[in-house]
Scaffold this motif. Structure first.
Motif, mmCIF file in Angstrom:
data_model
loop_
_atom_site.group_PDB
_atom_site.id
_atom_site.type_symbol
_atom_site.label_atom_id
_atom_site.label_comp_id
_atom_site.label_asym_id
_atom_site.label_seq_id
_atom_site.Cartn_x
_atom_site.Cartn_y
_atom_site.Cartn_z
ATOM 1 N N TYR A 33 9.604 19.733 30.628
ATOM 2 C CA TYR A 33 9.591 19.756 29.153
ATOM 3 C C TYR A 33 9.171 21.130 28.633
ATOM 4 O O TYR A 33 9.647 21.573 27.597
ATOM 5 C CB TYR A 33 8.661 18.670 28.600
ATOM 6 N N GLU A 59 2.835 14.683 29.064
ATOM 7 C CA GLU A 59 3.096 14.456 30.499
ATOM 8 C C GLU A 59 1.925 14.956 31.350
ATOM 9 O O GLU A 59 1.600 14.368 32.369
ATOM 10 C CB GLU A 59 4.402 15.127 30.934
ATOM 11 N N GLU A 103 13.622 10.787 32.298
ATOM 12 C CA GLU A 103 12.795 9.637 31.910
ATOM 13 C C GLU A 103 13.222 8.376 32.671
ATOM 14 O O GLU A 103 12.381 7.578 33.061
ATOM 15 C CB GLU A 103 12.839 9.410 30.397
ATOM 16 N N GLN A 136 6.953 4.225 29.327
ATOM 17 C CA GLN A 136 8.323 4.591 29.693
ATOM 18 C C GLN A 136 9.350 3.962 28.753
ATOM 19 O O GLN A 136 10.375 4.569 28.446
ATOM 20 C CB GLN A 136 8.628 4.200 31.144
ATOM 21 N N GLU A 139 9.352 6.185 25.807
ATOM 22 C CA GLU A 139 9.923 7.509 26.080
ATOM 23 C C GLU A 139 11.439 7.445 26.218
ATOM 24 O O GLU A 139 12.147 8.323 25.736
ATOM 25 C CB GLU A 139 9.316 8.086 27.357
HETATM 26 FE FE LIG Z 1 7.916 10.987 29.814
#
Ligand SMILES: [Fe+2]
Ligand SMILES: [Fe+2]
Length: 175
Positions: A33, A59, A103, A136, A139
């Motif tokens: 990221y 993260e 992800e 998750q 995300e």
């Molecule tokens: Fe993530």
């Protein structure tokens, strides 16, 4: 008392290994990221870059959370090595395609830990991992929402890039 201390439960070896893999995956996600944030920043997508910098920090927190848990549960937390991450992207949209792919891979890894916990009857770690299961889902939803915007707004139009930058950044701000 001595005997009681000796009966202290220790982390199952297989679960310990999977948790260390999870820690590495979260750490890698942070770096991926960060590279995306840098690319977005230098290509004029300032607002989305800010969103990605925030993702990178989150993260890092996910990494630390699992890293500390390993020690707390009686295992050995191993500091992951930093891998090379992708620095260049073909387009604005590709950043989010790769983000969603990542992800999904993280979700699969989380599910693997939970499945192992069930086999080994480690309900404490399963309970700990449920936080990641919920995280998750969120995300993946966010990554899909960002990709949906590319279907609605033309990246190549005069104002498209500007609009996309603004709208994608809102996904993060909504939380
Ligand atoms: Fe993530
Ligand atoms: Fe994460």
């Amino acid at each position: 008392m001595k005997d009681l201390l000796r009966t202290n439960t220790s982390l199952n070896e297989g679960i310990e290994k999977l948790l260390n893999i999870q820690a590495k995956i979260e750490s890698d996600a942070s770096n991926k990221y960060l590279a995306m944030a840098s690319w977005l920043d230098r290509n004029g997508f300032a607002q989305t870059a800010a969103y990605m910098y925030k993702q990178a920090e989150e993260e890092r927190e996910h990494f630390l959370k699992v890293f500390k848990y390993i020690t707390e549960a009686g295992g050995i937390a191993i500091t992951p090595a930093l891998p090379e991450v992708q620095q260049e992207f073909a387009s604005f949209k590709e950043v989010f395609e790769i983000a969603l792919q990542n992800e999904i891979a993280v979700t699969n890894a989380v599910n693997k830990v939970v499945a192992k916990c069930r086999i080994e009857n480690d309900y404490a770690t399963e309970d700990f991992m449920m936080w990641y299961v919920r995280e998750q889902r969120e995300e993946e939803t966010n990554a899909r929402r960002a990709l949906d915007l590319f279907e609605l707004i033309d990246e190549d139009s005069a104002t498209g890039k500007f609009q996309l930058d603004k709208e994608i950044a809102k996904i993060g701000a909504a939380q």
